[in-house]
Design a protein around this motif. Structure first.
Motif, PDB file in Angstrom:
ATOM      1  N   THR A  99       0.817  -1.210   0.000  1.00  0.00           N
ATOM      2  CA  THR A  99       0.000   0.000   0.000  1.00  0.00           C
ATOM      3  C   THR A  99       0.856   1.267   0.000  1.00  0.00           C
ATOM      4  O   THR A  99       0.380   2.321  -0.407  1.00  0.00           O
ATOM      5  N   ALA A 100       2.097   1.164   0.463  1.00  0.00           N
ATOM      6  CA  ALA A 100       3.029   2.293   0.416  1.00  0.00           C
ATOM      7  C   ALA A 100       4.450   1.754   0.508  1.00  0.00           C
ATOM      8  O   ALA A 100       4.702   0.745   1.170  1.00  0.00           O
ATOM      9  N   ALA A 101       5.369   2.431  -0.184  1.00  0.00           N
ATOM     10  CA  ALA A 101       6.784   2.049  -0.142  1.00  0.00           C
ATOM     11  C   ALA A 101       7.631   3.315  -0.116  1.00  0.00           C
ATOM     12  O   ALA A 101       7.280   4.315  -0.729  1.00  0.00           O
ATOM     13  N   GLY A 102       8.747   3.247   0.605  1.00  0.00           N
ATOM     14  CA  GLY A 102       9.654   4.375   0.703  1.00  0.00           C
ATOM     15  C   GLY A 102      10.885   4.163  -0.158  1.00  0.00           C
ATOM     16  O   GLY A 102      11.269   3.032  -0.445  1.00  0.00           O
ATOM     17  N   ILE A 103      11.488   5.254  -0.578  1.00  0.00           N
ATOM     18  CA  ILE A 103      12.731   5.206  -1.360  1.00  0.00           C
ATOM     19  C   ILE A 103      13.885   5.457  -0.404  1.00  0.00           C
ATOM     20  O   ILE A 103      13.934   6.477   0.280  1.00  0.00           O
TER      21      ILE A 103
END
Length: 181
Positions: free
Chosen positions: A29-33
């Motif tokens: 649902t969400a991913a960080g770089i």
């Protein structure tokens, strides 16, 4: 859908959802770089595949032993060990001789609609924590690892080299433990 890294270039393409064989299928649902993701673009670790290891998602499917995870919002530990080698037995999956690491080493990562991880790598995310905050579980855990490796108290003086996100999280962890940063 997935962001695919091959030969130093990123493309957005179709990728079949991974199959569930002894692991949980997670809808991201969400991913960080992370800085590591940027280094992968420069050739770090020789990785090809789907990068991304900071994520939150919902378990979409699991094998019979892990059905209780289905429907839960989760973040995950990114290192998957074999649990059979000397490294795993002596020091845990982070020291596995043949480990894979989500989106970094031998395992597609979180810049996709779906990923898989063993249930032992999952941590439920409380409803009070929104997705964009929960994405920080992995980098905060990495920063706090310093506190497991070094005794920190009110007499500790520490300097953190690097002011990017992880450096700032490490500094906050040291300060919270009582150190002078």
């Amino acid at each position: 859908r997935a962001v695919i890294l091959e030969n130093g270039a990123l493309t957005l393409g179709g990728r079949p959802a991974p199959t569930v064989t002894g692991e949980c299928l997670i809808r991201v649902t969400a991913a960080g770089i992370c800085g590591t993701d940027l280094e992968l673009l420069r050739g770090y670790a020789g990785f090809s595949g789907v990068p991304g290891h900071e994520f939150v998602g919902v378990v979409a499917d699991a094998g019979p032993a892990d059905r209780a995870w289905v429907g839960k919002r989760v973040a995950g530990e990114i290192t998957v060990g074999c649990e059979r080698c000397d490294g795993c037995r002596r020091a845990g999956r982070g020291h596995c001789d043949v480990r894979t690491v989500l989106g970094i080493r031998g395992r597609d990562g979180a810049f996709a609609d779906y990923l898989t991880l063993p249930a032992t790598n999952l941590h439920a995310v409380p409803d009070t924590v929104d997705d964009l905050t929960a994405v920080f579980v992995e980098p905060v855990a990495a920063a706090c690892r310093v506190l497991e490796q070094v005794k920190v108290d009110r007499d500790t003086r520490a300097g953190v080299v690097g002011a990017r996100r992880l450096g700032l999280l490490v500094a906050q962890g040291l300060r919270h433990a009582g150190g002078h940063v």
